[in-house]
Design an enzyme around this catalytic site. Structure first.
Site, PDB file in Angstrom:
ATOM      1  N   LYS A  92       0.818  -1.220   0.000  1.00  0.00           N
ATOM      2  CA  LYS A  92       0.000   0.000   0.000  1.00  0.00           C
ATOM      3  C   LYS A  92       0.847   1.264   0.000  1.00  0.00           C
ATOM      4  O   LYS A  92       2.022   1.255   0.336  1.00  0.00           O
ATOM      5  CB  LYS A  92      -1.016  -0.052   1.155  1.00  0.00           C
ATOM      6  CG  LYS A  92      -2.144  -1.035   0.800  1.00  0.00           C
ATOM      7  CD  LYS A  92      -3.264  -1.099   1.785  1.00  0.00           C
ATOM      8  CE  LYS A  92      -4.318  -2.089   1.261  1.00  0.00           C
ATOM      9  NZ  LYS A  92      -5.343  -2.419   2.260  1.00  0.00           N
ATOM     10  N   ARG A 139      -3.432 -10.318   4.889  1.00  0.00           N
ATOM     11  CA  ARG A 139      -3.850 -10.309   3.470  1.00  0.00           C
ATOM     12  C   ARG A 139      -2.709  -9.736   2.640  1.00  0.00           C
ATOM     13  O   ARG A 139      -2.410  -8.554   2.739  1.00  0.00           O
ATOM     14  CB  ARG A 139      -5.123  -9.462   3.331  1.00  0.00           C
ATOM     15  CG  ARG A 139      -5.683  -9.419   1.922  1.00  0.00           C
ATOM     16  CD  ARG A 139      -6.892  -8.495   1.853  1.00  0.00           C
ATOM     17  NE  ARG A 139      -7.483  -8.508   0.539  1.00  0.00           N
ATOM     18  CZ  ARG A 139      -7.015  -7.811  -0.502  1.00  0.00           C
ATOM     19  NH1 ARG A 139      -5.955  -7.029  -0.362  1.00  0.00           N
ATOM     20  NH2 ARG A 139      -7.606  -7.886  -1.677  1.00  0.00           N
TER      21      ARG A 139
HETATM   22  N1  HH2 Z   1      -7.409  -4.143   0.865  1.00  0.00           N
HETATM   23  C1  HH2 Z   1      -7.755  -4.184  -0.438  1.00  0.00           C
HETATM   24  C2  HH2 Z   1      -8.837  -4.960  -0.871  1.00  0.00           C
HETATM   25  N2  HH2 Z   1      -9.550  -5.713  -0.004  1.00  0.00           N
HETATM   26  N3  HH2 Z   1      -9.906  -6.485   2.203  1.00  0.00           N
HETATM   27  C3  HH2 Z   1      -9.588  -6.472   3.502  1.00  0.00           C
HETATM   28  N4  HH2 Z   1     -10.271  -7.218   4.368  1.00  0.00           N
HETATM   29  N5  HH2 Z   1      -8.552  -5.701   3.978  1.00  0.00           N
HETATM   30  C4  HH2 Z   1      -7.801  -4.905   3.157  1.00  0.00           C
HETATM   31  O1  HH2 Z   1      -6.896  -4.205   3.649  1.00  0.00           O
HETATM   32  C5  HH2 Z   1      -8.121  -4.905   1.764  1.00  0.00           C
HETATM   33  C6  HH2 Z   1      -9.206  -5.713   1.314  1.00  0.00           C
HETATM   34  C7  HH2 Z   1      -6.969  -3.378  -1.425  1.00  0.00           C
HETATM   35  O2  HH2 Z   1      -5.932  -4.133  -1.995  1.00  0.00           O
HETATM   36  P1  HH2 Z   1      -5.968  -4.799  -3.446  1.00  0.00           P
HETATM   37  O3  HH2 Z   1      -7.005  -5.870  -3.517  1.00  0.00           O
HETATM   38  O4  HH2 Z   1      -4.613  -5.245  -3.801  1.00  0.00           O
HETATM   39  O5  HH2 Z   1      -6.318  -3.587  -4.400  1.00  0.00           O
HETATM   40  P2  HH2 Z   1      -7.626  -3.185  -5.200  1.00  0.00           P
HETATM   41  O6  HH2 Z   1      -8.682  -2.805  -4.215  1.00  0.00           O
HETATM   42  O7  HH2 Z   1      -7.154  -2.026  -6.040  1.00  0.00           O
HETATM   43  O8  HH2 Z   1      -8.062  -4.371  -6.029  1.00  0.00           O
END
Ligand code: HH2
Length: 258
Positions: free
Chosen positions: A203, A238
């Site tokens: 992040k 995660r």
């Molecule tokens: N962060 C993201 C997405 N889902 N779920 C939980 N429970 N906690 C988190 O911190 C979290 C999450 C964001 O990361 P990513 O999936 O890599 O990115 P994007 O939302 O752009 O797909």
């Protein structure tokens, strides 16, 4: 928990696994690296994102869940009841809702009825606007109060308390200092008494702290924050880079008193 983003626009790996075959191969790789859970998502929640229609999200995630669920436990990263229901039918057994049942009033009912685990996450507002000058008087106190309220709501909707995991939502309507304060005082979130999920992986605050490192260069920061989260009592991590973070957590855990 390994991240499988079946999206064109996720912040660190958008477009890499939009094709179902590529997403399944990636999920199998993460399972092979020791992920206990694969978090499959078809909608990016990066700052400024607008969201995708349910039909498109379903088209992205259902075939991937079907093919990965015999191999590994699957959580479906969605805010939509229809997508969650289809993913659970396809073999998922956890609902990961970054809106903590705020965006779709029917999602709590789906979790209650199917008896699955769920993760409820804190976010300030919605992805489109959450990073526009986020402010708190006491970020940890406010996130904790939000999570306690959402837990009570879920229980009121028929979700057994022991099915609920909580997540402070690193990066979701928070400055770098807010994220650091949440990690520093994560034990206060853990004290609610439910398993705590943390998502720091790649992040942007990790980039800010290291002189502008890009997403792919943030693994050391990802490891540092996950080790700290483990030490403060988190249960689920995660991450995009399962092998490296898992090794770091195993070594860190081995130093704890037995
Ligand atoms: N962060 C993201 C997405 N889902 N779920 C939980 N429970 N906690 C988190 O911190 C979290 C999450 C964001 O990361 P990513 O999936 O890599 O990115 P994007 O939302 O752009 O797909």
């Amino acid at each position: 928990m390994g991240v499988v983003n079946v999206t064109p626009d996720s912040f660190s790996d958008g477009g890499l696994y939009l094709d179902a075959d590529a997403a399944v191969a990636h999920g199998e790789q993460l399972a092979g690296e020791g992920a206990d859970i694969l978090d499959v998502g078809g909608e990016s929640t990066r700052p400024g994102s607008e969201g995708v229609p349910a039909e498109e999200e379903l088209r992205r995630v259902v075939p991937v869940v079907e093919r990965l669920s015999p191999r590994c436990r699957i959580s479906i990263d969605t805010t939509k009841a229809g997508v969650a229901r289809a993913a659970l039918d396809a073999g998922a057994s956890i609902v990961n809702d970054v809106s903590a049942f705020r965006f779709d009033p029917e999602l709590a009912g789906v979790v209650a009825e199917t008896g699955v685990d769920c993760c409820l996450m804190h976010m300030l507002g919605e992805p489109r606007t959450m990073q526009q000058d986020p402010r708190y008087d006491d970020v940890v106190g406010e996130v904790k109060a939000f999570l306690e309220e959402r837990l009570a709501y879920a229980v009121g909707e028929g979700v057994p308390e022991e099915r609920v995991w909580l997540d402070p939502g690193i990066g979701f309507g928070k400055t770098a200092e807010h994220n650091l304060e949440l990690l520093r005082r994560l034990d206060e979130i853990v004290a609610i008494g439910r398993p705590v999920v943390v998502g720091t992986s790649r992040k942007s605050f990790l980039g800010k702290l290291t002189g502008g490192r890009l997403e792919g260069e943030r693994m050391p920061g990802t490891i540092a924050t996950n080790v700290i989260a483990l030490e403060r009592g988190a249960s689920v991590f995660r991450v995009h880079d399962v092998a490296q973070v898992r090794d770091a957590l195993l070594v860190a855990a081995a130093t704890f008193a037995s």
